[in-house]
Design a protein around this motif. Structure first.
Motif, PDB file in Angstrom:
ATOM      1  N   ALA A  34       0.804  -1.222   0.000  1.00 12.13           N
ATOM      2  CA  ALA A  34       0.000   0.000   0.000  1.00 12.13           C
ATOM      3  C   ALA A  34       0.840   1.277   0.000  1.00 12.13           C
ATOM      4  O   ALA A  34       0.343   2.333  -0.317  1.00 12.13           O
ATOM      5  CB  ALA A  34      -0.932   0.004   1.208  1.00 12.13           C
ATOM      6  N   ILE A  35       2.100   1.188   0.394  1.00 10.73           N
ATOM      7  CA  ILE A  35       2.919   2.391   0.513  1.00 10.73           C
ATOM      8  C   ILE A  35       4.079   2.348  -0.479  1.00 10.73           C
ATOM      9  O   ILE A  35       4.889   1.440  -0.447  1.00 10.73           O
ATOM     10  CB  ILE A  35       3.463   2.551   1.954  1.00 10.73           C
ATOM     11  CG1 ILE A  35       2.296   2.698   2.938  1.00 10.73           C
ATOM     12  CG2 ILE A  35       4.391   3.759   2.052  1.00 10.73           C
ATOM     13  CD1 ILE A  35       2.700   2.632   4.404  1.00 10.73           C
ATOM     14  N   ARG A  36       4.120   3.328  -1.369  1.00  9.62           N
ATOM     15  CA  ARG A  36       5.192   3.423  -2.347  1.00  9.62           C
ATOM     16  C   ARG A  36       6.101   4.560  -1.904  1.00  9.62           C
ATOM     17  O   ARG A  36       5.643   5.694  -1.776  1.00  9.62           O
ATOM     18  CB  ARG A  36       4.565   3.733  -3.703  1.00  9.62           C
ATOM     19  CG  ARG A  36       5.512   3.594  -4.857  1.00  9.62           C
ATOM     20  CD  ARG A  36       4.720   3.645  -6.163  1.00  9.62           C
ATOM     21  NE  ARG A  36       5.561   4.196  -7.203  1.00  9.62           N
ATOM     22  CZ  ARG A  36       5.550   5.474  -7.560  1.00  9.62           C
ATOM     23  NH1 ARG A  36       4.708   6.317  -7.007  1.00  9.62           N
ATOM     24  NH2 ARG A  36       6.369   5.895  -8.494  1.00  9.62           N
ATOM     25  N   VAL A  37       7.367   4.254  -1.634  1.00  6.48           N
ATOM     26  CA  VAL A  37       8.256   5.286  -1.085  1.00  6.48           C
ATOM     27  C   VAL A  37       9.516   5.424  -1.939  1.00  6.48           C
ATOM     28  O   VAL A  37      10.099   4.428  -2.366  1.00  6.48           O
ATOM     29  CB  VAL A  37       8.587   4.989   0.408  1.00  6.48           C
ATOM     30  CG1 VAL A  37       9.216   3.612   0.586  1.00  6.48           C
ATOM     31  CG2 VAL A  37       9.443   6.088   1.023  1.00  6.48           C
ATOM     32  N   VAL A  38       9.885   6.669  -2.234  1.00  8.23           N
ATOM     33  CA  VAL A  38      11.061   6.938  -3.068  1.00  8.23           C
ATOM     34  C   VAL A  38      11.883   8.087  -2.479  1.00  8.23           C
ATOM     35  O   VAL A  38      11.375   8.889  -1.698  1.00  8.23           O
ATOM     36  CB  VAL A  38      10.667   7.312  -4.530  1.00  8.23           C
ATOM     37  CG1 VAL A  38       9.966   6.160  -5.220  1.00  8.23           C
ATOM     38  CG2 VAL A  38       9.820   8.571  -4.571  1.00  8.23           C
ATOM     39  N   VAL A  39      13.148   8.148  -2.896  1.00 10.38           N
ATOM     40  CA  VAL A  39      14.000   9.285  -2.539  1.00 10.38           C
ATOM     41  C   VAL A  39      13.692  10.414  -3.506  1.00 10.38           C
ATOM     42  O   VAL A  39      13.740  10.236  -4.726  1.00 10.38           O
ATOM     43  CB  VAL A  39      15.501   8.913  -2.637  1.00 10.38           C
ATOM     44  CG1 VAL A  39      16.372  10.134  -2.347  1.00 10.38           C
ATOM     45  CG2 VAL A  39      15.828   7.772  -1.684  1.00 10.38           C
ATOM     46  N   SER A  40      13.312  11.572  -2.983  1.00 11.47           N
ATOM     47  CA  SER A  40      12.987  12.723  -3.824  1.00 11.47           C
ATOM     48  C   SER A  40      13.030  13.966  -2.957  1.00 11.47           C
ATOM     49  O   SER A  40      12.920  13.880  -1.734  1.00 11.47           O
ATOM     50  CB  SER A  40      11.582  12.559  -4.435  1.00 11.47           C
ATOM     51  OG  SER A  40      11.184  13.741  -5.103  1.00 11.47           O
ATOM     52  N   ASP A  41      13.185  15.138  -3.582  1.00  7.32           N
ATOM     53  CA  ASP A  41      13.087  16.366  -2.780  1.00  7.32           C
ATOM     54  C   ASP A  41      11.914  17.216  -3.249  1.00  7.32           C
ATOM     55  O   ASP A  41      11.883  18.419  -3.018  1.00  7.32           O
ATOM     56  CB  ASP A  41      14.403  17.149  -2.769  1.00  7.32           C
ATOM     57  CG  ASP A  41      14.830  17.589  -4.155  1.00  7.32           C
ATOM     58  OD1 ASP A  41      14.111  17.298  -5.132  1.00  7.32           O
ATOM     59  OD2 ASP A  41      15.887  18.240  -4.258  1.00  7.32           O
TER      60      ASP A  41
END
Length: 184
Positions: free
Chosen positions: A87-94
């Motif tokens: 359910a949770i999509r997490v990425v490195v981003s600013d």
């Protein structure tokens, strides 16, 4: 509400165990703001507690990002601890336009019903200046916390400048949580 469910957390190196007043303000605001099936964006996700709470509240899709790879890793592993990995999509981003979070879906920029921003005021203002508010779906709400009382006017000014109005305000000690939506 989300309080009926225990949330398992291993914050690792990332900030955010849920004890901080600003996190509590977000959780309180989410009780009335997040509705089942909605798309939620957790901006500056830290340990992922707000993403997990959004999943508990029945959000249909949750995207999260943090500038810190350690936080992204912590969010992913905490989602897994809570059996919420799909359910949770997490990425490195600013923020908007950076990292693969904003890869166009069907050639359109994704929009979220609720955007959670529990970070420092200068970062909140930077994200707004960078166009984060354009990622709000029509009728969407932005929950902002991490705001110490004397910085509240700066955050409100930035919201106003970007066409957002404060619709709810929560406080705990010297901390403020705001719920904002687009001025129609």
């Amino acid at each position: 509400g989300s309080t009926d469910w225990p949330i398992v957390l291993d914050p690792g190196m990332a900030f955010g165990t849920g004890l901080h007043p600003s996190t509590q303000l977000c959780l309180i605001a989410m009780e009335s703001v997040v509705h089942p099936g909605e798309r939620v964006l957790d901006a500056g996700c830290g340990s992922g507690i707000l993403s997990i709470a959004a999943a508990r509240a029945g959000a249909g899709a949750i995207d999260a990002f943090d500038i810190d790879p350690i936080a992204v890793k912590a969010t992913a592993s905490n989602a897994e601890l809570n059996d919420l990995l799909p359910a949770i999509r997490v990425v490195v981003s600013d923020g908007p336009g950076h990292g693969n979070l904003w890869a166009p879906v069907d050639e359109k920029e994704p929009k979220w019903d609720v955007i959670l921003v529990n970070i420092l005021p200068h970062v909140i203002i930077g994200l707004l200046n960078g166009g984060l508010h354009h990622s709000l779906a029509s009728g969407g709400r932005m929950i902002l916390a991490g705001i110490i009382l004397d910085r509240e006017p700066d955050v409100r000014e930035a919201l106003h400048r970007h066409g957002l109005e404060v619709v709810e305000r929560y406080t705990q000690g010297d901390w403020v949580g705001l719920v904002a939506s687009r001025v129609h």
